[in-house]
Design an enzyme around this catalytic site. Structure first.
Site, PDB file in Angstrom:
ATOM      1  N   GLN A 135       5.867  -8.685  11.281  1.00 27.59           N
ATOM      2  CA  GLN A 135       4.430  -8.433  11.410  1.00 27.59           C
ATOM      3  C   GLN A 135       3.684  -9.762  11.400  1.00 27.59           C
ATOM      4  OE1 GLN A 135       2.698  -6.894   7.870  1.00 27.59           O
ATOM      5  NE2 GLN A 135       1.075  -5.782   8.890  1.00 27.59           N
ATOM      6  N   SER A 138      -1.506 -11.691   9.211  1.00 24.76           N
ATOM      7  CA  SER A 138      -2.274 -12.576   8.323  1.00 24.76           C
ATOM      8  C   SER A 138      -2.329 -14.000   8.856  1.00 24.76           C
ATOM      9  CB  SER A 138      -1.633 -12.614   6.933  1.00 24.76           C
ATOM     10  OG  SER A 138      -1.467 -11.330   6.427  1.00 24.76           O
ATOM     11  N   SER A 170       6.906 -11.748   6.774  1.00 25.93           N
ATOM     12  CA  SER A 170       8.214 -11.379   6.218  1.00 25.93           C
ATOM     13  C   SER A 170       9.261 -11.276   7.321  1.00 25.93           C
ATOM     14  CB  SER A 170       8.128 -10.033   5.498  1.00 25.93           C
ATOM     15  OG  SER A 170       7.096 -10.051   4.559  1.00 25.93           O
ATOM     16  N   GLU A 253       1.869   0.984   6.676  1.00 22.03           N
ATOM     17  CA  GLU A 253       2.379  -0.025   5.743  1.00 22.03           C
ATOM     18  C   GLU A 253       2.096   0.379   4.291  1.00 22.03           C
ATOM     19  OE1 GLU A 253       0.668  -3.963   6.191  1.00 22.03           O
ATOM     20  OE2 GLU A 253       2.318  -4.855   5.061  1.00 22.03           O
TER      21      GLU A 253
HETATM   22  C1  LIG Z   1       5.425 -10.179  -0.301  1.00 25.76           C
HETATM   23  C2  LIG Z   1       4.404 -10.291   0.792  1.00 25.76           C
HETATM   24  C3  LIG Z   1       4.763 -10.011   2.090  1.00 25.76           C
HETATM   25  C4  LIG Z   1       3.825 -10.140   3.108  1.00 25.76           C
HETATM   26  N1  LIG Z   1       4.243  -9.898   4.384  1.00 25.76           N
HETATM   27  C5  LIG Z   1       3.364 -10.050   5.397  1.00 25.76           C
HETATM   28  C6  LIG Z   1       3.811  -9.891   6.746  1.00 25.76           C
HETATM   29  O1  LIG Z   1       4.985  -9.593   7.013  1.00 25.76           O
HETATM   30  N2  LIG Z   1       2.927 -10.088   7.741  1.00 25.76           N
HETATM   31  C7  LIG Z   1       1.638 -10.425   7.510  1.00 25.76           C
HETATM   32  O2  LIG Z   1       0.885 -10.555   8.473  1.00 25.76           O
HETATM   33  N3  LIG Z   1       1.177 -10.613   6.234  1.00 25.76           N
HETATM   34  C8  LIG Z   1       2.020 -10.434   5.189  1.00 25.76           C
HETATM   35  N4  LIG Z   1       1.590 -10.640   3.895  1.00 25.76           N
HETATM   36  C9  LIG Z   1       0.225 -11.100   3.674  1.00 25.76           C
HETATM   37  C10 LIG Z   1      -0.686 -10.096   2.997  1.00 25.76           C
HETATM   38  O3  LIG Z   1      -1.020  -9.044   3.863  1.00 25.76           O
HETATM   39  C11 LIG Z   1      -1.929 -10.875   2.537  1.00 25.76           C
HETATM   40  O4  LIG Z   1      -1.484 -11.831   1.582  1.00 25.76           O
HETATM   41  C12 LIG Z   1      -2.953  -9.970   1.900  1.00 25.76           C
HETATM   42  O5  LIG Z   1      -3.548  -9.136   2.867  1.00 25.76           O
HETATM   43  C13 LIG Z   1      -4.052 -10.785   1.191  1.00 25.76           C
HETATM   44  O6  LIG Z   1      -4.575 -11.760   2.029  1.00 25.76           O
HETATM   45  P1  LIG Z   1      -4.729 -13.285   1.543  1.00 25.76           P
HETATM   46  O7  LIG Z   1      -3.407 -13.701   1.013  1.00 25.76           O
HETATM   47  O8  LIG Z   1      -5.315 -14.046   2.684  1.00 25.76           O
HETATM   48  O9  LIG Z   1      -5.743 -13.245   0.327  1.00 25.76           O
HETATM   49  P2  LIG Z   1      -7.320 -13.238   0.415  1.00 25.76           P
HETATM   50  O10 LIG Z   1      -7.766 -12.207   1.400  1.00 25.76           O
HETATM   51  O11 LIG Z   1      -7.818 -14.616   0.606  1.00 25.76           O
HETATM   52  O12 LIG Z   1      -7.717 -12.718  -1.030  1.00 25.76           O
HETATM   53  C14 LIG Z   1      -7.780 -13.589  -2.179  1.00 25.76           C
HETATM   54  C15 LIG Z   1      -8.262 -12.770  -3.366  1.00 25.76           C
HETATM   55  O13 LIG Z   1      -9.609 -12.279  -3.103  1.00 25.76           O
HETATM   56  C16 LIG Z   1      -9.661 -10.873  -3.244  1.00 25.76           C
HETATM   57  N5  LIG Z   1     -10.580 -10.309  -2.259  1.00 25.76           N
HETATM   58  C17 LIG Z   1     -10.659 -10.646  -0.945  1.00 25.76           C
HETATM   59  N6  LIG Z   1     -11.604  -9.912  -0.339  1.00 25.76           N
HETATM   60  C18 LIG Z   1     -12.112  -9.064  -1.271  1.00 25.76           C
HETATM   61  C19 LIG Z   1     -13.126  -8.062  -1.256  1.00 25.76           C
HETATM   62  N7  LIG Z   1     -13.788  -7.766  -0.140  1.00 25.76           N
HETATM   63  N8  LIG Z   1     -13.387  -7.389  -2.394  1.00 25.76           N
HETATM   64  C20 LIG Z   1     -12.710  -7.689  -3.554  1.00 25.76           C
HETATM   65  N9  LIG Z   1     -11.750  -8.662  -3.639  1.00 25.76           N
HETATM   66  C21 LIG Z   1     -11.460  -9.331  -2.513  1.00 25.76           C
HETATM   67  C22 LIG Z   1      -8.254 -10.395  -2.999  1.00 25.76           C
HETATM   68  O14 LIG Z   1      -8.000  -9.136  -3.600  1.00 25.76           O
HETATM   69  C23 LIG Z   1      -7.421 -11.524  -3.622  1.00 25.76           C
HETATM   70  O15 LIG Z   1      -7.307 -11.317  -4.993  1.00 25.76           O
HETATM   71  C24 LIG Z   1       2.502 -10.523   2.839  1.00 25.76           C
HETATM   72  C25 LIG Z   1       2.133 -10.811   1.515  1.00 25.76           C
HETATM   73  C26 LIG Z   1       3.062 -10.695   0.503  1.00 25.76           C
HETATM   74  C27 LIG Z   1       2.643 -11.010  -0.889  1.00 25.76           C
END
Ligand SMILES: Cc1cc2nc3c(=O)[nH]c(=O)nc-3n(C[C@H](O)[C@H](O)[C@H](O)COP(=O)(O)OP(=O)(O)OC[C@H]3O[C@@H](n4cnc5c(N)ncnc54)[C@H](O)[C@@H]3O)c2cc1C
Length: 405
Positions: A135, A138, A170, A253
């Protein structure tokens, strides 16, 4: 929902169990591993090979894709049968991790939004495990707010040229295909200028760089796109209309993570006995609470299955299951560390059971973040399930190029 299995379902369970007991043992040693915890590349390769062999074996005997239509290689069964098969399979092995994005997320999205040509081309090898999917959603500046993604796609005749960076992908380093979101229209509001592609990961210009996690594994990656040319035929759904298929993928998902067999830590009571704390009143309270949570997970799962049986696609309710699972895993791993006591500080081969409980403890953040964070699930539940007012969205209706970044 009637919680008792019908005579047909009892017969199906017996048939599934008999088949699994005869066929699964040769695959069981590798298949019992948890894919996201494997840190040695050679071990990962062995796991991948064994997972593919098991998936192909199931496909060839019509046990892969219980609910998938027979036209696409599935069994054409019911969600209840799927639950029965998976629960029986999980007793013997869980080699499913590498196919989660393909079979669990990309497959249902292609079925819902793809052309017949795309379905015929991609679904069979996906279900057989011959082609593994990742996928590519992100980005460094777009995770929770996926609509803010900026990897660009520019049309050039029958092809699109893609440039940008994805992250946390992933299994991208061993995947054959990816589901990819791009920004194709800077003049449209952010949710209306996204195009969804099916991309061959061997296309020139794609580079995967693995990222190492606290568990020691490097199961996810940064993926860079430099002038990557993707045929127009690989657009899924409409140009600039990727938001709809994206929501289909994300709902699947959440449902997938919430319904993961890892919801139940096997051997908890056994560990308490081995550590000599099974009669400790505080520990017994914790175990009782754990049992109650397992039961709640089970009934939430039944509710989701009832909806699926009626043909309802996973909706915002899957956020409830995912949020509950992540809270449950935290409480469960705290309890396991308490059972281990000072031994909880050991790691790897020095620790009891080669440190698999410590891996569950540090791995509890996977489902808290992956597939949408706990906070985002709460927003979804508040807005879409409880009908509370939505958060202020200052960028709504504004062309993407005019949104301050
Ligand atoms: C084990 C694992 C596997 C993954 N695999 C994939 C994959 O295969 N493909 C892929 O594309 N992505 C993948 N991801 C990414 C995952 O989807 C993102 O990490 C996740 O959506 C959060 O985005 P970010 O890391 O940019 O955090 P951010 O969006 O920057 O968030 C940072 C913090 O702010 C908080 N926050 C943000 N916006 C809001 C809001 N509006 N209201 C309240 N709180 C908020 C969040 O909850 C978090 O605590 C994976 C992540 C993990 C941990």
């Amino acid at each position: 929902m009637d919680f008792d299995e019908t005579p047909e379902e009892i017969a199906f369970r017996a048939e599934a169990r008999a088949w699994l007991e005869e066929h699964a043992p040769p695959f069981a040693a590798e298949g019992a591993k948890v894919s996201v915890y494997i840190s040695d590349p050679e071990e990962e390769h062995r796991y991948l090979t064994a997972s593919k062999a098991w998936q192909a074996h199931k496909y060839d005997h019509a046990w892969a894709g219980i609910t998938w239509p027979t036209t696409y290689g599935g069994r054409g069964g019911t969600p209840t049968q799927d639950g029965i098969f998976r629960s029986e399979e999980a007793k013997l092995l869980s080699a499913w991790g590498v196919f989660a994005v393909g079979i669990g997320m990309a497959g249902p999205t292609i079925m819902a939004h793809g052309t017949e040509e795309q379905k015929q081309r991609y679904l069979h090898p996906m279900l057989r495990g011959d082609e593994v999917w990742c996928q590519l959603f992100s980005e460094p500046n777009a995770g929770s707010d996926l609509g803010g993604l900026s990897t660009s796609a520019v049309r050039d005749g029958d092809e699109w040229v893609v440039n940008g960076q994805k992250v946390w992908n992933s299994g991208a380093h061993y995947s054959d295909y990816g589901i990819l979101l791009t920004r194709s229209n800077l003049d449209a509001p952010k949710n209306r200028g996204i195009t969804y592609f099916l991309v061959d990961m061997k296309t020139p210009g794609i580079e995967c760089r693995p990222l190492r996690q606290i568990t020691g594994a490097a199961h996810f990656n940064e993926v860079f796109f430099t002038d990557v040319r993707i045929p127009h035929a690989n657009v899924l759904g409409e140009v600039d209309g990727g938001w709809g298929p994206m929501m289909t993928t994300l709902s699947n998902e959440r449902a997938l993570i919430g319904g993961s067999p890892r919801a139940v830590f096997p051997g908890t009571v056994d560990l308490a006995r081995r550590m000599g704390v099974a009669d400790d009143p505080t520990m017994r309270q914790l175990m009782a609470q754990s049992y109650i949570r397992h039961q709640i997970m089970k009934y939430l799962g039944y509710r989701a299955k009832t909806a699926a049986t009626k043909g309802v696609a996973p909706g915002p309710e899957s956020s409830i299951i995912k949020l509950f699972l992540s809270q449950h895993l935290s409480a469960e791993s705290d309890m396991l560390m308490a059972m281990l006591g000072p031994d909880a500080l050991l790691w790897g081969e020095s620790a009891i059971d080669d440190g698999r409980w410590q891996l569950d403890f540090v791995g509890q953040w996977n489902p808290k973040i992956g597939g949408g964070t706990d906070q985002i699930q709460r927003n979804t539940i508040g807005e879409k399930v409880l009908g509370l007012p939505s958060e202020p969205r200052v960028d709504k209706g504004i062309p993407f190029r005019d949104i301050p970044k």
